[in-house]
Design a protein around this motif. Structure first.
Motif, PDB file in Angstrom:
ATOM      1  N   HIS A 140      10.770  11.023  -0.093  1.00 19.72           N
ATOM      2  CA  HIS A 140      11.413   9.748  -0.442  1.00 19.72           C
ATOM      3  C   HIS A 140      11.977   9.052   0.799  1.00 19.72           C
ATOM      4  O   HIS A 140      11.835   7.837   0.964  1.00 19.72           O
ATOM      5  CB  HIS A 140      12.518   9.972  -1.469  1.00 19.72           C
ATOM      6  CG  HIS A 140      12.008  10.357  -2.823  1.00 19.72           C
ATOM      7  ND1 HIS A 140      10.857   9.842  -3.359  1.00 19.72           N
ATOM      8  CD2 HIS A 140      12.489  11.223  -3.747  1.00 19.72           C
ATOM      9  CE1 HIS A 140      10.643  10.356  -4.552  1.00 19.72           C
ATOM     10  NE2 HIS A 140      11.618  11.205  -4.812  1.00 19.72           N
ATOM     11  N   ASP A 141      12.615   9.828   1.653  1.00 18.05           N
ATOM     12  CA  ASP A 141      13.213   9.257   2.863  1.00 18.05           C
ATOM     13  C   ASP A 141      12.132   8.664   3.774  1.00 18.05           C
ATOM     14  O   ASP A 141      12.318   7.588   4.353  1.00 18.05           O
ATOM     15  CB  ASP A 141      13.999  10.350   3.605  1.00 18.05           C
ATOM     16  CG  ASP A 141      14.922   9.770   4.659  1.00 18.05           C
ATOM     17  OD1 ASP A 141      15.702   8.853   4.314  1.00 18.05           O
ATOM     18  OD2 ASP A 141      14.856  10.197   5.821  1.00 18.05           O
ATOM     19  N   THR A 142      11.002   9.371   3.862  1.00 20.79           N
ATOM     20  CA  THR A 142       9.896   8.896   4.707  1.00 20.79           C
ATOM     21  C   THR A 142       9.368   7.556   4.210  1.00 20.79           C
ATOM     22  O   THR A 142       9.177   6.615   4.997  1.00 20.79           O
ATOM     23  CB  THR A 142       8.761   9.944   4.722  1.00 20.79           C
ATOM     24  OG1 THR A 142       9.279  11.170   5.233  1.00 20.79           O
ATOM     25  CG2 THR A 142       7.606   9.485   5.591  1.00 20.79           C
ATOM     26  N   PHE A 143       9.133   7.465   2.901  1.00 21.56           N
ATOM     27  CA  PHE A 143       8.601   6.213   2.356  1.00 21.56           C
ATOM     28  C   PHE A 143       9.633   5.092   2.432  1.00 21.56           C
ATOM     29  O   PHE A 143       9.289   3.938   2.715  1.00 21.56           O
ATOM     30  CB  PHE A 143       8.143   6.418   0.904  1.00 21.56           C
ATOM     31  CG  PHE A 143       6.718   6.894   0.801  1.00 21.56           C
ATOM     32  CD1 PHE A 143       5.661   5.997   0.901  1.00 21.56           C
ATOM     33  CD2 PHE A 143       6.428   8.229   0.633  1.00 21.56           C
ATOM     34  CE1 PHE A 143       4.340   6.423   0.828  1.00 21.56           C
ATOM     35  CE2 PHE A 143       5.116   8.677   0.552  1.00 21.56           C
ATOM     36  CZ  PHE A 143       4.071   7.770   0.647  1.00 21.56           C
ATOM     37  N   TRP A 144      10.897   5.444   2.154  1.00 24.39           N
ATOM     38  CA  TRP A 144      11.944   4.420   2.172  1.00 24.39           C
ATOM     39  C   TRP A 144      12.066   3.819   3.573  1.00 24.39           C
ATOM     40  O   TRP A 144      12.114   2.594   3.745  1.00 24.39           O
ATOM     41  CB  TRP A 144      13.265   5.058   1.726  1.00 24.39           C
ATOM     42  CG  TRP A 144      14.424   4.116   1.683  1.00 24.39           C
ATOM     43  CD1 TRP A 144      14.574   3.034   0.857  1.00 24.39           C
ATOM     44  CD2 TRP A 144      15.590   4.164   2.507  1.00 24.39           C
ATOM     45  NE1 TRP A 144      15.772   2.418   1.120  1.00 24.39           N
ATOM     46  CE2 TRP A 144      16.408   3.076   2.117  1.00 24.39           C
ATOM     47  CE3 TRP A 144      16.024   5.012   3.521  1.00 24.39           C
ATOM     48  CZ2 TRP A 144      17.643   2.827   2.725  1.00 24.39           C
ATOM     49  CZ3 TRP A 144      17.245   4.765   4.123  1.00 24.39           C
ATOM     50  CH2 TRP A 144      18.036   3.680   3.716  1.00 24.39           C
ATOM     51  N   LYS A 145      12.059   4.699   4.577  1.00 28.94           N
ATOM     52  CA  LYS A 145      12.183   4.212   5.958  1.00 28.94           C
ATOM     53  C   LYS A 145      10.940   3.420   6.371  1.00 28.94           C
ATOM     54  O   LYS A 145      11.034   2.419   7.094  1.00 28.94           O
ATOM     55  CB  LYS A 145      12.418   5.384   6.916  1.00 28.94           C
ATOM     56  CG  LYS A 145      13.840   5.929   6.836  1.00 28.94           C
ATOM     57  CD  LYS A 145      14.051   7.127   7.737  1.00 28.94           C
ATOM     58  CE  LYS A 145      15.514   7.573   7.671  1.00 28.94           C
ATOM     59  NZ  LYS A 145      15.713   8.885   8.271  1.00 28.94           N
ATOM     60  N   ALA A 146       9.773   3.860   5.912  1.00 27.66           N
ATOM     61  CA  ALA A 146       8.543   3.135   6.242  1.00 27.66           C
ATOM     62  C   ALA A 146       8.569   1.735   5.614  1.00 27.66           C
ATOM     63  O   ALA A 146       8.177   0.744   6.256  1.00 27.66           O
ATOM     64  CB  ALA A 146       7.329   3.915   5.745  1.00 27.66           C
TER      65      ALA A 146
ATOM     66  N   GLU B 284       0.835  -1.214   0.000  1.00 24.28           N
ATOM     67  CA  GLU B 284       0.000   0.000   0.000  1.00 24.28           C
ATOM     68  C   GLU B 284       0.869   1.263   0.000  1.00 24.28           C
ATOM     69  O   GLU B 284       0.544   2.243  -0.670  1.00 24.28           O
ATOM     70  CB  GLU B 284      -0.935   0.004   1.215  1.00 24.28           C
ATOM     71  CG  GLU B 284      -1.979  -1.098   1.208  1.00 24.28           C
ATOM     72  CD  GLU B 284      -3.009  -0.933   0.091  1.00 24.28           C
ATOM     73  OE1 GLU B 284      -3.167   0.208  -0.409  1.00 24.28           O
ATOM     74  OE2 GLU B 284      -3.649  -1.929  -0.276  1.00 24.28           O
ATOM     75  N   LEU B 285       1.966   1.202   0.755  1.00 22.13           N
ATOM     76  CA  LEU B 285       2.864   2.360   0.792  1.00 22.13           C
ATOM     77  C   LEU B 285       3.517   2.590  -0.569  1.00 22.13           C
ATOM     78  O   LEU B 285       3.659   3.733  -1.018  1.00 22.13           O
ATOM     79  CB  LEU B 285       3.943   2.163   1.865  1.00 22.13           C
ATOM     80  CG  LEU B 285       3.454   2.185   3.322  1.00 22.13           C
ATOM     81  CD1 LEU B 285       4.592   1.848   4.284  1.00 22.13           C
ATOM     82  CD2 LEU B 285       2.853   3.547   3.676  1.00 22.13           C
ATOM     83  N   LEU B 286       3.895   1.502  -1.223  1.00 20.42           N
ATOM     84  CA  LEU B 286       4.550   1.645  -2.529  1.00 20.42           C
ATOM     85  C   LEU B 286       3.596   2.232  -3.566  1.00 20.42           C
ATOM     86  O   LEU B 286       4.007   2.989  -4.443  1.00 20.42           O
ATOM     87  CB  LEU B 286       5.094   0.286  -3.011  1.00 20.42           C
ATOM     88  CG  LEU B 286       6.253  -0.280  -2.181  1.00 20.42           C
ATOM     89  CD1 LEU B 286       6.735  -1.607  -2.768  1.00 20.42           C
ATOM     90  CD2 LEU B 286       7.421   0.701  -2.110  1.00 20.42           C
ATOM     91  N   ILE B 287       2.313   1.883  -3.472  1.00 23.78           N
ATOM     92  CA  ILE B 287       1.324   2.454  -4.394  1.00 23.78           C
ATOM     93  C   ILE B 287       1.247   3.969  -4.196  1.00 23.78           C
ATOM     94  O   ILE B 287       1.248   4.749  -5.156  1.00 23.78           O
ATOM     95  CB  ILE B 287      -0.052   1.788  -4.194  1.00 23.78           C
ATOM     96  CG1 ILE B 287      -0.025   0.360  -4.734  1.00 23.78           C
ATOM     97  CG2 ILE B 287      -1.158   2.600  -4.891  1.00 23.78           C
ATOM     98  CD1 ILE B 287      -1.234  -0.475  -4.350  1.00 23.78           C
ATOM     99  N   LEU B 288       1.186   4.376  -2.921  1.00 20.03           N
ATOM    100  CA  LEU B 288       1.132   5.826  -2.652  1.00 20.03           C
ATOM    101  C   LEU B 288       2.416   6.508  -3.127  1.00 20.03           C
ATOM    102  O   LEU B 288       2.376   7.580  -3.735  1.00 20.03           O
ATOM    103  CB  LEU B 288       0.944   6.070  -1.149  1.00 20.03           C
ATOM    104  CG  LEU B 288      -0.400   5.680  -0.550  1.00 20.03           C
ATOM    105  CD1 LEU B 288      -0.367   5.820   0.966  1.00 20.03           C
ATOM    106  CD2 LEU B 288      -1.526   6.535  -1.115  1.00 20.03           C
ATOM    107  N   TRP B 289       3.538   5.883  -2.822  1.00 20.88           N
ATOM    108  CA  TRP B 289       4.838   6.481  -3.129  1.00 20.88           C
ATOM    109  C   TRP B 289       5.046   6.618  -4.642  1.00 20.88           C
ATOM    110  O   TRP B 289       5.406   7.695  -5.137  1.00 20.88           O
ATOM    111  CB  TRP B 289       5.932   5.613  -2.513  1.00 20.88           C
ATOM    112  CG  TRP B 289       7.331   6.161  -2.570  1.00 20.88           C
ATOM    113  CD1 TRP B 289       7.726   7.416  -2.959  1.00 20.88           C
ATOM    114  CD2 TRP B 289       8.533   5.468  -2.199  1.00 20.88           C
ATOM    115  NE1 TRP B 289       9.090   7.541  -2.859  1.00 20.88           N
ATOM    116  CE2 TRP B 289       9.604   6.373  -2.389  1.00 20.88           C
ATOM    117  CE3 TRP B 289       8.803   4.199  -1.716  1.00 20.88           C
ATOM    118  CZ2 TRP B 289      10.929   6.019  -2.120  1.00 20.88           C
ATOM    119  CZ3 TRP B 289      10.114   3.852  -1.448  1.00 20.88           C
ATOM    120  CH2 TRP B 289      11.171   4.750  -1.652  1.00 20.88           C
TER     121      TRP B 289
END
Lengths: 155, 113
Positions: free
Chosen positions: A105-111, A84-89
């Motif tokens: 980018h850093d927020t999604f990568w860390k998540a 789900e996070l990758l879809i948003l990202w």
């Protein structure tokens, strides 16, 4: 005939593009999906930590079965969170959003990394960090839409 | 008249992509657009307008003007299932308005891929 000729002239001229489509195949994005899965990861982690050793040899297999089921659900929910996070990202957020959210980018990568950590370990701290990361993404998402929807959890 | 203004540089030709304005507009249709600026009178409700995408300024979108409130525009596609519009974006600033469609050069259906 005149109309047809005029249309032909207009069609022969150079033209810039104007878009009449939706932003995604369906246009429906919502970080709530990631939030539900991240909550499930945290809940399963807590359940795993609360498991007690079987009282007798007779309970051994039942305990193993419960442990395996809890781990499987935790693993599955963590992967769903990541999806789900990758879809948003990669689908919802666009380069233009970086101006508002330079740490996007850093927020999604860390998540996404936290999703992996929650699969590898039984770590309540990591699961809570993941939920906090999803909450941050929730805030970025709705801010990008000019809204301030409240963060509400199911559990 | 619009064709004459087009050659005078007072009109722009734009080509439609996508189905959000179906059946009024379809992909590859050409529209003649009357450019508008901040001081122009707003187009009538129901007009087809061209705007800057409110979240991605490099993109231009074509929608129908549904409502104007306090210099904010509500814009909708004619085909809701294929449209991202004010239902997702909310109202958009008047400053996003680029122009109003004043004429259409339709493309034969068989040429729409």
């Amino acid at each position: 005939m005149l109309r047809s000729a005029l249309s032909a002239i207009v069609r022969s001229l150079p033209a810039s593009t104007v878009e009449a489509h939706c932003d995604g195949p369906c246009g429906v994005y919502d970080p709530a999906s990631a939030r539900v899965h991240a909550e499930a990861v945290l809940a399963m982690t807590k359940k795993l930590k609360a498991l007690e050793a079987p009282a007798s040899a007779a309970d051994h297999h039942a305990a193993l079965n419960t442990f395996a089921r809890f781990v499987a659900v935790k693993e599955d929910e963590a992967q769903k969170t990541k999806n789900e996070l990758l879809i948003l990202w990669t689908d919802y957020f666009k380069p233009e959003h970086l101006a508002t959210f330079p740490d996007l980018h850093d927020t999604f990568w860390k998540a996404a990394k936290l999703c992996s950590a929650c699969k590898v370990h039984i770590d309540q701290g990591k699961a809570e960090e993941l939920l906090a990361a999803v909450e941050k993404i929730h805030g970025m998402f709705w801010q990008s839409k000019g809204r301030s929807d409240a963060w509400v959890t199911a559990s | 008249m619009d064709l004459l203004l087009l050659f005078c540089g007072r009109r722009r030709v734009m080509q439609v992509e996508g189905y959000s304005m179906w059946p009024t507009l379809k992909p590859k249709d050409r529209v003649i657009v009357r450019p508008l600026n901040q001081h122009s009178e707003l187009p009538a409700i129901g007009s087809i307008i061209v705007c800057i995408h409110p979240q991605q300024p490099s993109r231009r979108v074509i929608k129908r003007l549904s409502c104007v409130t306090d210099n904010q525009l509500t814009i909708l596609g004619d085909c809701p299932d294929a449209s991202t519009d004010s239902r997702q974006w909310g109202r958009i600033p008047k400053g996003c308005l680029i122009g109003e469609v004043v004429a259409l050069a339709s493309t034969p259906l068989e040429q729409v891929s």
